[in-house]
Structures are given as structure tokens and as C-alpha cells.
Design a protein around this motif. Sequence first.
Motif, PDB file in Angstrom:
ATOM      1  N   TRP B 557       0.813  -1.212   0.000  1.00 38.56           N
ATOM      2  CA  TRP B 557       0.000   0.000   0.000  1.00 38.56           C
ATOM      3  C   TRP B 557       0.858   1.279   0.000  1.00 38.56           C
ATOM      4  CZ3 TRP B 557      -2.170  -4.407   2.154  1.00 38.56           C
ATOM      5  CH2 TRP B 557      -3.472  -4.740   1.705  1.00 38.56           C
ATOM      6  N   GLY B 558       2.155   1.079   0.041  1.00 38.44           N
ATOM      7  CA  GLY B 558       3.041   2.226  -0.031  1.00 38.44           C
ATOM      8  C   GLY B 558       2.922   3.176   1.151  1.00 38.44           C
ATOM      9  N   VAL B 559       2.827   2.617   2.360  1.00 39.23           N
ATOM     10  CA  VAL B 559       2.770   3.465   3.557  1.00 39.23           C
ATOM     11  C   VAL B 559       3.957   3.119   4.455  1.00 39.23           C
ATOM     12  CG1 VAL B 559       0.241   3.594   3.462  1.00 39.23           C
ATOM     13  CG2 VAL B 559       1.358   1.801   4.836  1.00 39.23           C
ATOM     14  N   ALA B 560       4.149   3.978   5.450  1.00 39.33           N
ATOM     15  CA  ALA B 560       5.209   3.688   6.408  1.00 39.33           C
ATOM     16  C   ALA B 560       4.775   2.527   7.301  1.00 39.33           C
ATOM     17  CB  ALA B 560       5.495   4.920   7.270  1.00 39.33           C
ATOM     18  N   ALA B 561       5.755   1.773   7.827  1.00 39.00           N
ATOM     19  CA  ALA B 561       5.423   0.642   8.701  1.00 39.00           C
ATOM     20  C   ALA B 561       4.590   1.118   9.883  1.00 39.00           C
ATOM     21  CB  ALA B 561       6.691  -0.051   9.177  1.00 39.00           C
ATOM     22  N   ALA B 562       4.861   2.300  10.381  1.00 36.38           N
ATOM     23  CA  ALA B 562       4.139   2.816  11.540  1.00 36.38           C
ATOM     24  C   ALA B 562       2.671   3.069  11.222  1.00 36.38           C
ATOM     25  CB  ALA B 562       4.798   4.100  12.038  1.00 36.38           C
ATOM     26  N   ASP B 563       2.334   3.110   9.959  1.00 43.34           N
ATOM     27  CA  ASP B 563       0.942   3.368   9.575  1.00 43.34           C
ATOM     28  C   ASP B 563       0.148   2.073   9.363  1.00 43.34           C
ATOM     29  OD1 ASP B 563       1.197   6.114   9.732  1.00 43.34           O
ATOM     30  OD2 ASP B 563       2.013   6.238   7.694  1.00 43.34           O
TER      31      ASP B 563
END
Lengths: 488, 777
Positions: B557-563
Amino acid sequence: MTNRIRFLLNDQEVSLSSIDPTATLLDYLRLSRRLTGSKEGCAEGDCGACTVLVGRLVKDQLVYESVNACIRFVGSLNACHVVTVEHLAAKDGTLHPVQQAMVDCHGSQCGFCTPGFIMSLYGLWLTNAAPSRAEIERALQGNLCRCTGYEPIIKAAEQMGQTRPSALFDPLAREREKIIAALNAMTSTDTIVLEGDDRTLIVPANVEALANTLAAHPKATIVAGATDVGLWVTKQMRVLNPVVFINHLSELQDIGGDEVGITFGAGVSYSAAFERLRAEIPAFGRLIERIGGQQVRNMGTIGGNIANGSPIGDTPPALITLGATVTLRSVSGTRTLLLEDFFIEYGKQDRKPGEFVERIFVPRPKASSHFAIYKISKRRDEDISALCGAFYLETEGACVSNVRIAFGGMAGTPKRANAVEAALMGKPWSEETVQAARDAFDADYQPLSDWRATAEYRQLTAKNLATRFYLETSGHGQELQRFAMEAV
Amino acid sequence: MDKATFTSAAIKGPMHQSLRHDSAHKHVAGSADYIDDIPEPAGLLHGGLGLADRAHAEIISIDLSAVKAYPGVVAVLTADDIPGTNDVSSGGRHDEPLIATTKVEFHGQIIFAVIAETRDAARKAARLATVEYRDLPFWTDIDGALNNGAPLVTPGMVLKRGTPESEMDKAQHRLQSSMRIGGQEHFYLESQIAMAIPGEDEDVTVWSSTQHPSEIQHIVGHVLNIPSHAVTVNTRRMGGGFGGKETQGNQFAALAAIAAKKLNRAVKFRPDRDEDMSITGKRHDFKMDFDVAFNSDGRIHAVQANFAARCGYSSDLSGPVTDRALFHADSSYFYPHVKLTSQPLKTHTVSNTAYRGFGGPQGMLGAERVIEEIAYTLGKDPLDVRKANFYGELGSGRDVTPYHQTVEDNIIARVVGELETSCYYQARRKAIIEFNKTSPVIKKGIALTPVKFGISFTMTAFNQAGALVHIYQDGSIHLNHGGTEMGQGLYTKVAQVVADAFQVDIDVVKITATTTGKVPNTSATAASSGTDLNGMAAFDAARQIKERLVAFAAEKWGVAAADVRFLPNRVQVGAETIPFPDFIKQAYFARVQLSAAGFYKTPKIHWNRETGRGTPFYYYAYGAACTEVSIDTLTGEYLMDRTDILHDVGKSLNPAIDIGQIEGGFVQGMGWLTTEELWWDGKGRLRTHAPSTYKIPLASDRPKIFNVKLADWAENTELTIGRSKAVGEPPFMLAISVLEALSMAVASVADYRHCPRLDAPATPERVLMAVERLKTL
């Protein structure tokens, strides 16, 4: 004559033409029917993991009682309804209120004892909508749990009474009329005889047939509640032949009486005797509450407790002290003797071949008398006595005019304390008299040491019970009774 | 699944929530299968046991012809039928033959086994052997062992700190005394049982009611002389264990496996209750001799004590059990100078074994007797003497144990103080003393006692665990770990850990039977460590899978791991929320590995037995109990009037289950100290071998008022799973308050001037005899 044992098992009819005369209900359930909910924990009627309900018609009323399947013989089940833990939940798995309460209160841990607790609690739920803690404890005296400490089970027992489902949900309420009809149809007016290859099982049609059977088979083993005989089979692996069942004989289950006392048929169970004794001889009622667990009291009989001749049987000391008589019957008629004369020596009773115990007559204590029974055991409930003493006293003026004392656990038979009685008779009923009479116990009894108690403890406690009896009869009763009441 | 599931605010069954036992609904319906309930394989055979009827003898001859001739008998096994090693000892000392050959060393030792078509035939046939013996001298108890110069079954241990030898006369008071502490039968409701099913090649599968499947695997391998990989051991649940199934299942599993391989048929061994009680080990009984120096304020200056134990004929676990007795012979007290020794004595009785507390209760009970003696000598309330001797805060100079571990997490003073207040101890004690003055026959007593129990196996290697977690394509989760379920709720707690980790409802997590094929080299489920170890291992497995899932989602999904966040039954990836099953399905198609083996080992701990120094325990669990009793001084009978408990389980993973462990542990401990008495006759036969003669507590024995609370403010200072603490064993010792309360009631007959020296178990007989003794003083 007929040759089938027929009973209901949950919602199915069972008809057996061939069965080992001492096959236990638990083995039958687990091995032959694969109903594995009932567990074997001890095979001696002491842990309750195998508890099932057995319903039977008593004067046209359908009555369910908890019993230990491990020492109940299949041969004793004709015209009975056996209800196991598998029968409680609805077909869709919805739990019975008794089961749900146990889940909600965290009443199971390892779960092995749980089916037995469920069945004991179910037996209570059927008859008592709002049991007190004491009633719950009494219903659970025959169930051991090693995990929970019982607290959540007691809470579940209190909670389960609050849920009364529609009669359509509870399996026994739902099918009641059908069950009664089925049991009526199974009731045999003939003597049932099952001949195996080398062993025979006989269920006499009535007392006359019993007498005839015993005349033909004087070495037959008579089985009433099987709370003792069951262990001969499960523990000693004895082969019994033939076996004669008498638990169904309604003639032996009558309770009658006159102005002098109460007559118990030999087949009256402890449970059946309990209400009458509690009402008429309260001390005796309190003793009954401490014999075995509920399951054993539902099966065990007063006659059996006498006929087996145990030196530590709980009821004989009390019965002897009250001057009870026992009536024996055979084809040649009946004879009646004082119970204390029935016990000859260890393992030997005055019962001739072909005779059986028919009834026991228990005179009521006189209104002005004092009567007490003390059962001393390591654990208060469901334990065998280390010693059990009964005291009966009448006074005239300040002096002892009639006294009878008997103990179990102090000799090879339940035995009168003749020397102690002699030391009391005619003397003022006083602390000094009792103190002086204590030494006479040494003349009456030379008890043994075993795992239940040492000889020293038995002897000292017997003497102390005389002291306690004196205190209770002389105005110090209040404070002592408080302890005694809580103990019941 | 209901749509609402994926929008719910919280999952069902997270950590720290009260939740029913995972099998409760099956327990009550009779549908929870124990080994004897499993549908039997076709052609199953049954084992029966031939037992020695001598306590100590040489076997001259055994005639088994009648046994073999009995209808239905298929085979009779003797030691000659063992393909591998004739040994089932757990400790590696090779002192416990599976089948005796030339010598028997206790009444009930196995001398042969019968395999028959039915259990009934096997039992009956087993009694038909004719055995000729030559009797040898024997002793069955500690006195007999001491009088006969008995050997030790395993070396004793010494714990020493300071210079006790030279300090004994440097305090205001000194006294010597001794105490006898009885043993205990486990009385798990389900007896020992094992069923073995032969497979191809060397394979054998064993169902065993055991707390230690890996040990069963090793033993079966040794007796059959086959590698461990050929042996699979399964355990779904036990009907109670309490330590009695840590090593005692070995012999039944070994016999079943040997017979199964020899006859190529499935074989089941299920001893009846009498055999089980006669031929399996029990809690060790002890004689403790002590010498204590103390001051008038009640503070102990120096202690020396020896703990002699009846170990039975072999070592079994007697080494670590007697060690743990010493580890707990400080109870909650600081000893400035101390020397403790153990004496694991050989006796001609069944080999004693693990039992809840593992020697700890005996050590702690001995320590509390020392306190009682001091209190009665000084005319003080024993509780005041206890408080004067508690370990101090960290750095107080009173924080080091006899084994040189510093007590870092001490909360005993707070636990005891809160209970003392909440149960009105002081007012009730005063009222009881008044009551006793005017009550000639009934006497009352009250006692408040502390518990501090060390958590970890003292054998460092055992403090490891593994778990196996799979997520299937539909999002359902399979959980397996090395811990066994004996009723303590371990499976439930570990499932809570996994449900919490993935944020899914607990019914998504399938709990599966413990098996050596899924998680290898497991430790016994013992030492209260089941949840600490297996919970962390399962957490580790979940962590690995979650890390993969997060990496997958972040990339896809192309997000940061924290998201990427695990919300109740769904996963939030950036702004998007995906139901957990859908998310898992996508991870599967992206070829994410959805299975992981987790592992955990307890940090910090180490122990050197030779020097008696180290940090054997990761942390301590604390608790306190106050019990009030009434005794009848004419008969010795008694009643439990009331018990109040405050107990520390850290931050509870499941308060309902923890309270169940505390209540159950207390009542079991009460049985140990009151009505449970083991009695051997002159021939060395155990005569209390069934519930008709051995009396565990009933519902009507529990305290009439029974208040149990968790110390809800407590939290483990160590990084345990959810900051919880172990709970299996520590509450057992809360029952020491029962014995001490009985003791006070007895002491009242001599105006509290003498320590009653009431030994355990305090049966009505012991209570009466103690009353009689005090009356003459």
C-alpha cells in the motif's frame, strides 16, 4: 419368570438378556455404550466423578436420585431411568442452566470431576429451587474436586436455581409422562433370572420370591445398595454367584411405626430414612447426614449397614443404644432379636443360611431422656468413623435410672459399654460420677491402631465423649451445641 | 463472521480480561475427551501390573504360568522384554528400573506387566503370579532411615551466608527444636494413563496424561532403543496434575510403548486408583531440626537448620525438591547469619516426586515454625515477630537471601499490611483471646502468614520454551506450544496472548494438543512457569508473523510501517481498513510466510549449586492469608471459620483463572496440613491408597467465610508477559495460616505460654494430643 433386564438410558430403551451379574453401570456406559462423560475416579463410590441420576417409580411417583455408577450394578436397574451428563444439553448444544452456571462461575478447571458435579447439582436442581449453602454442601459431600477449592462450584449451585427454563427445555420435565409410562411397562411382576455360562443373576418379584430364592441358593450374595458389595467386585475382584438384587422390593422399603418407635424395612435407603429420623430422633438425622455422600445415602440401606456386620458401621451404635430389634425372615418364617445380639464377633452375625434382614424396629427415646450420637472421623463429611459413640440416658430424681452406651470402631463389633454403664447406673448424674466412670472404658474396649486413629486417641476420645455428653445434658449445652450445629 | 466484528471497539478475550476456561463448555457437557475417552483403535489391548508385596527383598523366582494361562491374556512382559534400557528415571541417575529384576525396594514395585484383550482380564491375571522372595531389612520413614544410617538418594545441598556457627550465642535468646511435616498424595481425579499406537518402521505414537511430553518421548526412546524422532507424544489435557504427572507417567507410557511395538497392536495402561496411589510418588515428608538465635525484639540473628526428607527408593526429583525446600526456608525473612542443609534420605517406599510447591511449602512451613517458637518464647503475637523479620527494601542491608540473591521486588510488607487492615486482624485476635478465656471446650485461633515464592526452574536449562503459530488463508489461527493443560487455564491464557497480539477475537485462535512433533525439547509444565515461558514464546511467534505482515502491507500500500495497525479484527493500512481475514488472504497471495516458531528463554538467572550462590529466581510472587479456626478440645475436631487472602499475581492475565488458582491452591494446601495423612503399615504397605482412606477436602471443609482478592496494584517489575506473575504454586502456601491458627487455638489451653509444636498434618488426633500435652505443662 422372565429373562430380561429392561431400563431407559437417557432417551433409549435398553433390554439385556445376557449380562455379567456384577457388571457395573459405569463400565456399561463407558465400554458398551461409549458414553464417556461419566468418569472413573476411584471405583469405590467416594469421589463422585461417575455420578449419574437413576429415576424410579416410588408409589407411582417418578423420583430421581444421584448414584455412583462405578458401584451400581446393571442388574439392579430394571424399570429404572438412567440419566447421564450427555442427556442434559439441548440437541443444538445449548447448555442446561446447571451447566451454564458452572461455566459462568468458573466451576471447572481440569474438568475431570465436572460431569459428576453437574449430575449431583442437577439432582439438587430438580428438587430444590433455592438451596441453602448447607444444602448445597450436603448435596456435594460425595463429589471430590482437587482443583477449584469448591468456591466457584458453590456459587454456581446458588446461581443455577435462579434459572428455570420452560418445561420443554429440561429433558426430564419434557418427557415426564412418557418416562413414567415406559417404566411402568418395564416393571416386572415376575422374578427375573439371567443365566450366564456359569453365573446367575436373580431379581425376585417380591419378598416371598426372595425367601424362596435364598432357600434354593443359601450362598447367594444379597445386593441392596451395593455400596459395600460393589467394592468386593471393583477392588477385590471377587466373583459372586449367584447375585440376588433386592433394591427394587417395595415391601422392604416401607417406613412405619407406632407409639413406641419406627419400623424401617431393610431396603430403606439412608436418604429415605433421613426425613423421618430428622423429625422424630433429630440426633439420628444429623448422623445420617454424615454417612457417605449423597450418592451413597441414596443407594445404601439401613438393613445393609447391619447385615454386613462392619465393626465401624455408623448406625449400629445408635440403634443398639436405642434398643433396636432386627427381624430376620426365611421360608420358615420370621424371628426377631435385639440388634446387639445380632453381632456375634468380627465378621460373624446371627444370620442363618437362607435368612435375610427384613426390618428394623427403632424405639424412640423417651421424652425426658437424653440421647446423643458422636461420629468422630478425620474429615467431617464422607468419612468412615474412627469411632462413633451413642449415649442414651434416663434419670430419676438426680440419679441415673437407665443408661445405654455403645460404640463402633472400638472393638470387633459395634459394642455396648457395659462397664461404663454399670459405673453410671444408680449414681447421681454429676461430673464426679462421669469422671469416675471414664476408667471403665478401659474395661469395655481395647481398640486397635490403624490409619484412621491410634488406640490411644480412640480410647481418650471415647472418654471425652462421655464428658461431652455430661456437659451437654447439664446446662453447658448451649456453647457446645453451637459447634455441633455448625458441624452438621 | 458478523459484520459488526470488523468495526468493534475491542476484541473478545484480550490479555488481562476474565475469560472462562477454553474447555469449560465441554467439561460441563462431558464432551471434553481425556485419554480414556478417546475412541479406541481397533484391536486395542490393555495392560495390568504385577506388583511386589514386599518392601525390600531379593526376588528368588517368579512363576508366571497361571498369569499366562488366564483367558484373554496375550503376553506377559518382564525386564527381558525391554529392547533398550530398563530405566525410567528422570534425573539421569539410572536408579529407577521400569521392571524390577533381582530386587524390589518398595511395596508395589512393578515386577511384570500383563497384556490382555480386556482391562478386567489383565487386572485379574496380574494377581495370579507366584513370587518367591528373600526378605531384606527395610525402613519406610525418616526415623527408620536415620536409625539405619540410610544412604542419600542424591547429594544434599548447603546454603550458607555469614558465620552462623560463631554467632549462635551472640543474641539474647537461643533455642533448638524440630518439626515433622507430612507428605501428600496428589489425588488428581484422572489417574495416570497412557495409550501407545505402533507405527511403521520404529515409529510409535503415545497419548500420555503427562506434564512433560518431551520426557515421555525420551524415556520411550530409551526403553525401546530408538531415536527421539520415532516417538511422538500427545497430550490434549490432564484431569489434574499438581506435579504428580511431571515424571510419574514415565512407567505407564514406557510399558504401553514396549507392548505396542512387541505385539504390533495399540496398548493402553490405566492403573486403578489404588495402584496409582501405591506406585506413584508423593510430596516428600520432612523432619526439620533447627537452632535459632534471636533477640528480645523478636529479630532473628542466626539460624541453622537441617531438612531430612523421605525420598523413597530412588532419586527421581528429590534433589531439586529438597533444594527448593532450602530456597524457601527463609520464607519472607532476612537471616543475618544462616546455614541450611538438606538430607535426601533413601527409604523403602515409592519414590517421592514433584508436588505443587516442589519442597517450597515444607521449607516455608519450617521457617514459620521458627517464628512461632520465637513468638511463644517472647510472649508476642507471631505476626509481630514476622514483621520484625521481613526482608527490607532494596539497599536496606536486609535484602539478601541465604543463596545470595538480592530480593529486588519486595512487596511483602505492603501485602501483609493491607490484609491485616482489611480483615480486621487486630480486633479479631483480641476478641478471640477474650472468647477463649470464657469458653472451656471450644477454643479459637487466628493467624496471618506471608508467602514469598521464587519463580523459575532452579535447573537453568529448563527455563526455555517454544511455540508454533500458523495463520491459515481464512484468517483462522492455529496455536501450539510446549506447555500442557492440566486445568490451570494455561491454554486459555496463551490464546489470550495470541488474540491480543493479532487483535482478533479469541475464538479465531484454535488451541491444539501439546505434541512433541510440533514444538520440540519442551520443559515440564511445572514450577508455575507455564504461562511465563509459553506465553512469551507464543508472543514471539506472533511478533515474527506480524513483522512480516507489516512489511508486506507497507510495501503493497506504499505506507510507512508505523501506519500499519492491528485494530480489533481488522488491519488499518494508512487510511484503509481491511477485515483481518481479507488482509490475511492478500498476504497469502503475496506469498508471505504465515507461520512462525517462537522461542523464549528467561533472562538474568544463573545458579551454582556447589557454591550455593547465584540468582536462581527471575522474580518472586507474594501473598498473605489470615485464617480463623475453632477447635473442640475434647475431640480435636475443628472448623475453618474464615479465611482472607490478598495475593500478588502481578498484572493478571486472566483474573478469574488466577482467583481459581488461589482458591484451589489454598484449599489443597489446607488438606495437606489438616486431614490428608499417608499411613504405611508395619510391612511397608501404604494403607491410605484410595479416597475411602485418604481424605482430601470436601466442599464443606472450605472456610465458611472465604474472601480472596488480587493485589490489583501489583505489577511484575520484570518484563514478563503482560507484566503478570506465575500463580500455580505460590497460593498453596497461603494454607500455612490454617496450621498456625489451629496452633494458636491449641496454645490457648496453656495460656499461650508454650509453642504447641503442632505437627502436620494436624488431624483431629494431632490437635487433641497437642491439647493434652499442653495441659500437662
